[in-house]
Scaffold this active site. Structure first.
Site, PDB file in Angstrom:
ATOM      1  CG  HIS A 115      -1.205   6.355  -2.366  1.00  0.00           C
ATOM      2  ND1 HIS A 115      -2.354   6.178  -3.094  1.00  0.00           N
ATOM      3  CD2 HIS A 115      -1.462   5.874  -1.122  1.00  0.00           C
ATOM      4  CE1 HIS A 115      -3.285   5.647  -2.312  1.00  0.00           C
ATOM      5  NE2 HIS A 115      -2.766   5.443  -1.105  1.00  0.00           N
ATOM      6  CG  HIS A 117      -7.545   3.573  -0.172  1.00  0.00           C
ATOM      7  ND1 HIS A 117      -6.880   3.003  -1.224  1.00  0.00           N
ATOM      8  CD2 HIS A 117      -6.624   4.335   0.490  1.00  0.00           C
ATOM      9  CE1 HIS A 117      -5.618   3.411  -1.202  1.00  0.00           C
ATOM     10  NE2 HIS A 117      -5.431   4.214  -0.171  1.00  0.00           N
ATOM     11  CD  GLU A 126      -7.327   6.640   4.889  1.00  0.00           C
ATOM     12  OE1 GLU A 126      -7.882   6.699   3.769  1.00  0.00           O
ATOM     13  OE2 GLU A 126      -6.212   7.158   5.118  1.00  0.00           O
ATOM     14  CG  ASP A 174      -1.388   5.629   2.923  1.00  0.00           C
ATOM     15  OD1 ASP A 174      -1.670   5.449   1.727  1.00  0.00           O
ATOM     16  OD2 ASP A 174      -2.204   6.112   3.730  1.00  0.00           O
ATOM     17  CG  ASP A 175       0.225   8.931   0.845  1.00  0.00           C
ATOM     18  OD1 ASP A 175       0.283   8.907  -0.398  1.00  0.00           O
ATOM     19  OD2 ASP A 175      -0.794   8.594   1.485  1.00  0.00           O
ATOM     20  CG  HIS A 223      -1.885   1.092   1.327  1.00  0.00           C
ATOM     21  ND1 HIS A 223      -3.075   0.986   2.029  1.00  0.00           N
ATOM     22  CD2 HIS A 223      -1.871   2.351   0.814  1.00  0.00           C
ATOM     23  CE1 HIS A 223      -3.727   2.136   1.946  1.00  0.00           C
ATOM     24  NE2 HIS A 223      -3.010   2.983   1.213  1.00  0.00           N
TER      25      HIS A 223
HETATM   26  N1  ADE Z   1      -4.353   8.907  -1.580  1.00  0.00           N
HETATM   27  C1  ADE Z   1      -3.118   8.930  -1.094  1.00  0.00           C
HETATM   28  N2  ADE Z   1      -3.115   8.520   0.174  1.00  0.00           N
HETATM   29  C2  ADE Z   1      -4.387   8.207   0.499  1.00  0.00           C
HETATM   30  C3  ADE Z   1      -5.017   7.713   1.665  1.00  0.00           C
HETATM   31  N3  ADE Z   1      -4.354   7.449   2.796  1.00  0.00           N
HETATM   32  N4  ADE Z   1      -6.358   7.537   1.631  1.00  0.00           N
HETATM   33  C4  ADE Z   1      -7.042   7.824   0.528  1.00  0.00           C
HETATM   34  N5  ADE Z   1      -6.493   8.277  -0.589  1.00  0.00           N
HETATM   35  C5  ADE Z   1      -5.175   8.474  -0.608  1.00  0.00           C
HETATM   36 ZN    ZN Z   2      -3.577   4.853   0.666  1.00  0.00          ZN
END
Ligand code: ADE
Ligand code: ZN
Length: 339
Positions: A19, A197, A200, A278-279, A17
């Site tokens: 991005h 997703h 969350e 994630d990011d 996971h």
């Molecule tokens: N796009 C990038 N990170 C995300 C996240 N945590 N939840 C939803 N969309 C995303």
């Molecule tokens: Zn994500």
């Protein structure tokens, strides 16, 4: 380095996971903006980093989309992806399944081809030069229309050999998976696997919809599944992978305190949980930092940590032989650490 840090650092890991636009480190962002003759809203790396103080998903997304706005040419997408691969190589991440958000770029007039070719070229180099295996997942932005998602799917068809699955990301609340049932059905008919997703910020109901309507192979996040006992039982029964992102959850206030992260209960209930970043450029850490923050907060044993890494390989889109080889590497590593 502590024993725990050392154990995590050397453990063979897979990331499911991630991005790619979320790996855009401020220094690289300023460099690419400058070579494209663009000015960021912030005057310095420090000023930009100071803005990474989010109260929810949307506040993050606003900054994330604005940062991605400086990516213009194929080389920009290559450089972004290559920097990520170098980073995970240093962290013993041997396999990664990354999301890209084509609509973030095509909506600004950047051709789909430019985006995917830069990413794919870096992934091929990463495989050849660093030995990192990969899969690419194309994510639809759920705050945009069904029609826009259909159009994106059409644009992806010529590149199908590069794309394993489609996903669903962006603003979750008010944008249930059901809005994308038809486009996911078309994607599956074309041969793509699906992930989404769900849970969350959105309710457990969205996780049900991802399972029943989108026929996903994995749930991205899934934290709020625990609010529904029947859903939790169903996820256990299906051995449905959840791609959990601890530092993301903390930064976006999905959890308020890492010691209360739902992964502890997920493990206890026997759910197929994995740890992911994630990011990472926005949330304060890549894979090692995510494993470490979680392991320290929840007092995980080395065996539990190794199991999370095995879960990731077994939940990946690798074939069975590749999965077995990777899991054997983890077993050997754990054996060496004990010995
Ligand atoms: N796009 C990038 N990170 C995300 C996240 N945590 N939840 C939803 N969309 C995303
Ligand atoms: Zn994500």
């Amino acid at each position: 380095m502590s024993t725990l840090e050392n154990f995590i650092a050397g453990l063979p890991k897979a990331e499911l996971h991630l991005h790619i636009e979320g790996t855009f480190e401020p220094e690289l962002m300023f460099r690419i903006a400058s070579r494209n003759g663009l000015k960021l809203k912030y005057n310095s790396v420090e000023e930009l980093k100071a803005a990474y103080d989010f109260n929810n998903l949307q506040e993050f997304l606003d900054i994330y989309y604005s940062g991605a706005g400086v990516l213009i040419g194929e080389q920009d997408f290559y450089d972004l992806t290559w920097a990520y691969l170098l980073k995970i190589h240093s962290q013993h991440v041997g396999h990664t399944e990354i999301f890209f958000d084509p609509q973030t770029h095509t909506s600004r007039g950047i051709p789909f081809h430019t985006v995917i070719s830069g990413i794919q070229r870096a992934l091929e180099d990463g495989h050849e030069k660093l030995g990192i295996t990969y899969r690419l997942i194309m994510s639809f932005l759920r705050h945009l229309s069904e029609e826009a998602a259909f159009q994106t799917l059409e644009e992806a068809l010529p590149y199908q050999s590069w794309i394993t699955a489609v996903g669903l990301d962006s603003s979750e609340k008010g944008n249930p998976p059901s809005r994308f049932e038809r486009v996911f059905a078309k994607a599956r008919a074309e041969g793509f696997l699906t992930v989404a997703h769900a849970g969350e910020e959105g309710p457990a109901e969205y996780v049900w919809e991802a399972l029943k309507l989108l026929h996903v192979s994995r749930i991205d996040h899934g934290n709020r599944s625990l609010e529904d006992v029947r859903l939790t039982e169903e996820l256990v029964r299906l051995k449905m992978p959840l791609t959990v992102c601890p530092l993301s959850n903390l930064k976006l206030k999905v959890v308020n305190d890492m010691t209360r992260h739902p992964l502890a209960e997920m493990l206890e209930k026997g759910m197929m949980v994995t740890v992911n970043s994630d990011d990472p450029a926005y949330f304060g850490g890549y894979m090692n930092e995510n494993y470490l923050a979680l392991a320290q907060a929840l007092n995980l044993t080395q065996e539990q940590i190794a199991q999370l890494a095995r879960n990731a390989f077994s939940s990946s889109f690798l074939n069975e032989k590749e999965k077995a080889e990777q899991i054997a590497k983890i077993d050997r590593y754990v054996g060496q650490q004990k010995g």
